[in-house]
Enzyme design. Structure first.
Site, PDB file in Angstrom:
ATOM      1  N   ASP A 147       0.857  -1.186   0.000  1.00 21.99           N
ATOM      2  CA  ASP A 147       0.000   0.000   0.000  1.00 21.99           C
ATOM      3  C   ASP A 147       0.897   1.241   0.000  1.00 21.99           C
ATOM      4  OD1 ASP A 147      -1.797   2.097   0.592  1.00 21.99           O
ATOM      5  OD2 ASP A 147      -3.080   0.758   1.751  1.00 21.99           O
ATOM      6  N   LYS A 150      -0.881   9.835   1.122  1.00 25.55           N
ATOM      7  CA  LYS A 150      -1.010  11.087   1.871  1.00 25.55           C
ATOM      8  C   LYS A 150       0.151  11.246   2.852  1.00 25.55           C
ATOM      9  CE  LYS A 150      -6.046  11.216   1.503  1.00 25.55           C
ATOM     10  NZ  LYS A 150      -7.346  11.266   2.223  1.00 25.55           N
ATOM     11  N   THR A 163       3.315 -11.447  -8.878  1.00 24.90           N
ATOM     12  CA  THR A 163       2.165 -11.464  -7.987  1.00 24.90           C
ATOM     13  C   THR A 163       0.909 -11.268  -8.831  1.00 24.90           C
ATOM     14  OG1 THR A 163       1.981  -9.081  -7.610  1.00 24.90           O
ATOM     15  CG2 THR A 163       3.609 -10.282  -6.284  1.00 24.90           C
TER      16      THR A 163
END
Length: 213
Positions: free
Chosen positions: A118, A122, A191
């Site tokens: 991930d 931000k 993946t």
């Protein structure tokens, strides 16, 4: 896209004790005893649905693999793949990787894979990125002196951030690849995300970093 809730996940994971470590912290310092034989130990953080870890286990029977995934509705797919393959060199953990030093002791791992983590774009979420300095401190403790971090991502911003983070922490960059699939690395195991993004022509970035001796 979030994986659909699977009400049977708990029962299924509890049944697969040959491959799922229900109390991983109990193995701290003795992970090798959980495998058929002692050999290099590699960890994947963020196993997803298990395509990478099963592919690596098949390609490298001479290595022991552990994969950790926090999402229960996702890791059950990885467990299903492992059960079907029935390798003797894979263990799976359904847990958060925020404190790996609770699961592994110093110098216990030979390599860590960070696959399509991930990006937490931000700024206020910087500390959650798996290449933030607090995570690097953990990796430094649990990796052997010559241990390696291998990062793959399709996210250019995360890749650039990670290169800077590695360098500022003093890691040595042994590889920086800006287009992995044009490299035609026959050893590369994709993946699920990588396969999807590559089919759309998106660049895949990879780097290899190690802590100096």
């Amino acid at each position: 896209m979030r994986a659909r809730y699977k009400p049977w996940a708990d029962d299924y994971l509890n049944e697969q004790t040959s491959y799922v470590e229900l109390e991983p912290a109990a193995n701290k310092g003795s992970w090798q005893s959980r495998f058929k034989q002692e050999q290099p130990l590699h960890l994947e953080i963020g196993a997803g649905k298990g395509q990478f870890i099963t592919g690596m286990a098949k390609q490298h029977p001479e290595i022991n693999f552990i994969a950790i995934e926090v999402a229960k509705s996702v890791i059950v797919s990885a467990v299903q793949k492992v059960v079907e393959l029935a390798p003797d060199n894979v263990k799976l953990i359904n847990d958060d990787a925020k404190d790996l030093t609770e699961i592994f002791t110093e110098n216990e791992l030979d390599r860590i894979y960070l696959n399509f983590s991930d990006p937490w774009p931000k700024n206020r979420h910087e500390k959650r990125r798996l290449t933030f300095k607090s995570f690097l401190r953990q990796y430094q403790k649990i990796l052997k002196t010559d241990g390696e971090i291998v990062l793959k991502t399709d996210n250019k911003a995360l890749f650039e951030y990670s290169l800077i983070s590695f360098s500022q922490f003093g890691l040595v960059l042994d590889e920086v690849c800006l287009d992995l699939h044009h490299l035609n690395d026959p050893t590369n195991v994709m993946t699920e995300y990588e396969e999807k993004f590559s089919s759309k022509g998106q660049s895949i970035y990879r780097c290899r970093a190690r802590f100096p001796k």
